[in-house]
Write a protein that holds these residues in place. Structure first.
Motif, PDB file in Angstrom:
ATOM      1  N   CYS A  31       1.010  -0.688  -0.193  1.00  0.00           N
ATOM      2  CA  CYS A  31       0.021   0.514  -0.040  1.00  0.00           C
ATOM      3  C   CYS A  31       1.191   1.597   0.010  1.00  0.00           C
ATOM      4  O   CYS A  31       0.620   2.231  -0.524  1.00  0.00           O
ATOM      5  N   GLU A  32       1.939   1.637   1.041  1.00  0.00           N
ATOM      6  CA  GLU A  32       2.708   2.268   0.846  1.00  0.00           C
ATOM      7  C   GLU A  32       3.821   2.486  -0.573  1.00  0.00           C
ATOM      8  O   GLU A  32       3.601   3.729  -0.208  1.00  0.00           O
ATOM      9  N   GLY A  33       3.747   0.698  -0.690  1.00  0.00           N
ATOM     10  CA  GLY A  33       4.884   1.468  -2.590  1.00  0.00           C
ATOM     11  C   GLY A  33       4.031   1.781  -3.769  1.00  0.00           C
ATOM     12  O   GLY A  33       4.669   2.689  -3.781  1.00  0.00           O
ATOM     13  N   LYS A  34       3.034   1.888  -3.512  1.00  0.00           N
ATOM     14  CA  LYS A  34       1.989   2.422  -4.008  1.00  0.00           C
ATOM     15  C   LYS A  34       1.127   3.862  -4.022  1.00  0.00           C
ATOM     16  O   LYS A  34       0.761   4.411  -5.055  1.00  0.00           O
ATOM     17  N   LYS A  35       2.370   4.167  -2.978  1.00  0.00           N
ATOM     18  CA  LYS A  35       1.102   5.570  -1.746  1.00  0.00           C
ATOM     19  C   LYS A  35      -0.436   5.973  -1.995  1.00  0.00           C
ATOM     20  O   LYS A  35      -0.816   6.701  -2.223  1.00  0.00           O
ATOM     21  N   LEU A  36      -0.830   4.536  -1.699  1.00  0.00           N
ATOM     22  CA  LEU A  36      -2.180   4.593  -1.383  1.00  0.00           C
ATOM     23  C   LEU A  36      -2.301   4.564   0.336  1.00  0.00           C
ATOM     24  O   LEU A  36      -1.197   4.588   0.964  1.00  0.00           O
ATOM     25  N   ILE A  37      -3.251   5.247   0.595  1.00  0.00           N
ATOM     26  CA  ILE A  37      -3.752   5.328   1.806  1.00  0.00           C
ATOM     27  C   ILE A  37      -4.028   3.976   3.164  1.00  0.00           C
ATOM     28  O   ILE A  37      -4.074   3.710   3.486  1.00  0.00           O
ATOM     29  N   HIS A  38      -5.292   2.896   1.262  1.00  0.00           N
ATOM     30  CA  HIS A  38      -4.971   1.404   2.325  1.00  0.00           C
ATOM     31  C   HIS A  38      -6.291   1.139   0.877  1.00  0.00           C
ATOM     32  O   HIS A  38      -5.838   1.791  -0.408  1.00  0.00           O
ATOM     33  N   CYS A  39      -5.778  -0.825   0.849  1.00  0.00           N
ATOM     34  CA  CYS A  39      -5.874  -0.876   0.082  1.00  0.00           C
ATOM     35  C   CYS A  39      -7.269  -0.862  -0.734  1.00  0.00           C
ATOM     36  O   CYS A  39      -6.664  -1.167  -1.919  1.00  0.00           O
ATOM     37  N   GLY A  40      -8.543  -0.661  -0.636  1.00  0.00           N
ATOM     38  CA  GLY A  40      -9.137  -0.069  -1.386  1.00  0.00           C
ATOM     39  C   GLY A  40      -9.237   1.041  -2.129  1.00  0.00           C
ATOM     40  O   GLY A  40     -10.031   0.963  -3.524  1.00  0.00           O
ATOM     41  N   GLU A  41      -8.090   1.880  -2.062  1.00  0.00           N
ATOM     42  CA  GLU A  41      -8.198   2.614  -3.238  1.00  0.00           C
ATOM     43  C   GLU A  41      -7.008   2.147  -4.811  1.00  0.00           C
ATOM     44  O   GLU A  41      -7.610   2.938  -5.898  1.00  0.00           O
ATOM     45  N   CYS A  42      -6.958   0.490  -4.149  1.00  0.00           N
ATOM     46  CA  CYS A  42      -6.062  -0.052  -5.526  1.00  0.00           C
ATOM     47  C   CYS A  42      -6.267  -0.832  -6.757  1.00  0.00           C
ATOM     48  O   CYS A  42      -7.917  -0.982  -6.504  1.00  0.00           O
ATOM     49  N   ASP A  43      -6.241  -0.132  -8.154  1.00  0.00           N
ATOM     50  CA  ASP A  43      -6.788  -1.195  -8.671  1.00  0.00           C
ATOM     51  C   ASP A  43      -7.058  -2.190  -8.952  1.00  0.00           C
ATOM     52  O   ASP A  43      -7.875  -2.348  -9.518  1.00  0.00           O
ATOM     53  N   THR A  44      -6.383  -3.169  -8.154  1.00  0.00           N
ATOM     54  CA  THR A  44      -6.388  -4.293  -8.521  1.00  0.00           C
ATOM     55  C   THR A  44      -7.044  -4.818  -7.047  1.00  0.00           C
ATOM     56  O   THR A  44      -6.594  -6.003  -6.801  1.00  0.00           O
ATOM     57  N   PHE A  45      -7.596  -4.074  -6.023  1.00  0.00           N
ATOM     58  CA  PHE A  45      -8.569  -4.840  -5.076  1.00  0.00           C
ATOM     59  C   PHE A  45      -9.755  -5.190  -5.493  1.00  0.00           C
ATOM     60  O   PHE A  45     -10.965  -5.013  -6.089  1.00  0.00           O
ATOM     61  N   PRO A  46      -9.567  -6.364  -4.570  1.00  0.00           N
ATOM     62  CA  PRO A  46      -8.708  -6.884  -3.286  1.00  0.00           C
ATOM     63  C   PRO A  46      -8.097  -7.720  -4.239  1.00  0.00           C
ATOM     64  O   PRO A  46      -8.745  -8.575  -5.087  1.00  0.00           O
ATOM     65  N   CYS A  47      -7.156  -7.129  -3.607  1.00  0.00           N
ATOM     66  CA  CYS A  47      -5.598  -8.516  -4.756  1.00  0.00           C
ATOM     67  C   CYS A  47      -5.769 -10.030  -3.817  1.00  0.00           C
ATOM     68  O   CYS A  47      -6.437  -9.661  -2.531  1.00  0.00           O
ATOM     69  N   GLU A  48      -4.745 -11.266  -4.138  1.00  0.00           N
ATOM     70  CA  GLU A  48      -4.540 -12.120  -3.886  1.00  0.00           C
ATOM     71  C   GLU A  48      -3.786 -11.955  -2.453  1.00  0.00           C
ATOM     72  O   GLU A  48      -4.857 -12.942  -1.368  1.00  0.00           O
ATOM     73  N   LEU A  49      -3.258 -10.779  -2.285  1.00  0.00           N
ATOM     74  CA  LEU A  49      -2.631 -10.507  -0.634  1.00  0.00           C
ATOM     75  C   LEU A  49      -3.547 -10.317  -0.106  1.00  0.00           C
ATOM     76  O   LEU A  49      -3.420 -11.211   1.200  1.00  0.00           O
ATOM     77  N   LEU A  50      -4.466  -9.417  -0.281  1.00  0.00           N
ATOM     78  CA  LEU A  50      -4.864  -8.955   0.706  1.00  0.00           C
ATOM     79  C   LEU A  50      -6.623 -10.440   1.169  1.00  0.00           C
ATOM     80  O   LEU A  50      -6.600 -10.675   2.689  1.00  0.00           O
ATOM     81  N   ASN A  51      -6.177 -10.270  -0.005  1.00  0.00           N
ATOM     82  CA  ASN A  51      -7.338 -11.933   0.662  1.00  0.00           C
ATOM     83  C   ASN A  51      -6.806 -12.833   1.493  1.00  0.00           C
ATOM     84  O   ASN A  51      -7.866 -13.341   2.497  1.00  0.00           O
ATOM     85  N   SER A  52      -5.648 -13.379   1.167  1.00  0.00           N
ATOM     86  CA  SER A  52      -4.105 -14.319   2.066  1.00  0.00           C
ATOM     87  C   SER A  52      -4.910 -13.913   3.855  1.00  0.00           C
ATOM     88  O   SER A  52      -4.698 -15.331   3.980  1.00  0.00           O
ATOM     89  N   PHE A  53      -4.795 -12.833   3.536  1.00  0.00           N
ATOM     90  CA  PHE A  53      -5.130 -11.595   4.993  1.00  0.00           C
ATOM     91  C   PHE A  53      -6.200 -11.898   5.255  1.00  0.00           C
ATOM     92  O   PHE A  53      -6.625 -12.549   6.784  1.00  0.00           O
ATOM     93  N   ALA A  54      -7.168 -11.229   4.969  1.00  0.00           N
ATOM     94  CA  ALA A  54      -8.551 -11.853   5.164  1.00  0.00           C
ATOM     95  C   ALA A  54      -9.096 -13.139   5.613  1.00  0.00           C
ATOM     96  O   ALA A  54     -10.399 -13.458   6.338  1.00  0.00           O
ATOM     97  N   TYR A  55      -9.143 -13.718   4.727  1.00  0.00           N
ATOM     98  CA  TYR A  55      -9.205 -15.029   4.474  1.00  0.00           C
ATOM     99  C   TYR A  55      -8.552 -16.272   5.438  1.00  0.00           C
ATOM    100  O   TYR A  55      -8.576 -18.090   5.792  1.00  0.00           O
ATOM    101  N   ASP A  56      -7.443 -15.770   6.260  1.00  0.00           N
ATOM    102  CA  ASP A  56      -6.015 -16.871   6.958  1.00  0.00           C
ATOM    103  C   ASP A  56      -7.176 -17.643   7.816  1.00  0.00           C
ATOM    104  O   ASP A  56      -7.929 -17.306   8.550  1.00  0.00           O
ATOM    105  N   LYS A  57      -6.882 -18.613   8.382  1.00  0.00           N
ATOM    106  CA  LYS A  57      -7.303 -20.062   8.527  1.00  0.00           C
ATOM    107  C   LYS A  57      -7.455 -19.375  10.592  1.00  0.00           C
ATOM    108  O   LYS A  57      -8.168 -19.610  11.024  1.00  0.00           O
TER     109      LYS A  57
END
Length: 87
Positions: free
Chosen positions: A42-68
């Motif tokens: 997020c910070e590398g792309k100069k975004l405030i949060h993931c919801g601003e990203c063109d690839t939202f929700p990405c595989e990385l965020l999904n892996s965190f959100a649905y981690d067992k």
């Protein structure tokens, strides 16, 4: 108010007080490790949060959100959507 890069509501986090965490938008590294890949992305792309990203929700965020063990069944993704709608 944006509390995190990934959509976690830090003010409701069970670890906040016990670790002294101020939330990822206010710290250099998380209490649980050397770096958070979601924060770094997020910070590398100069975004405030993931919801601003063109690839939202990405595989990385999904892996965190649905981690067992540490996931929240997508609540953080929905929070990012809410933040993005308010902007």
């Amino acid at each position: 108010m944006i509390e995190s890069r990934c959509g976690i509501i830090c003010s409701k986090c069970e670890y906040k007080e016990s670790t002294g965490c101020k939330g990822c938008v206010n710290i250099d590294k998380p209490f649980w490790g050397e770096m958070c890949p979601v924060k770094s992305c997020c910070e590398g792309k100069k975004l405030i949060h993931c919801g601003e990203c063109d690839t939202f929700p990405c595989e990385l965020l999904n892996s965190f959100a649905y981690d067992k063990e540490q996931g929240d069944n997508g609540r953080r993704i929905e929070q990012c959507r809410l933040w993005a709608e308010r902007e």
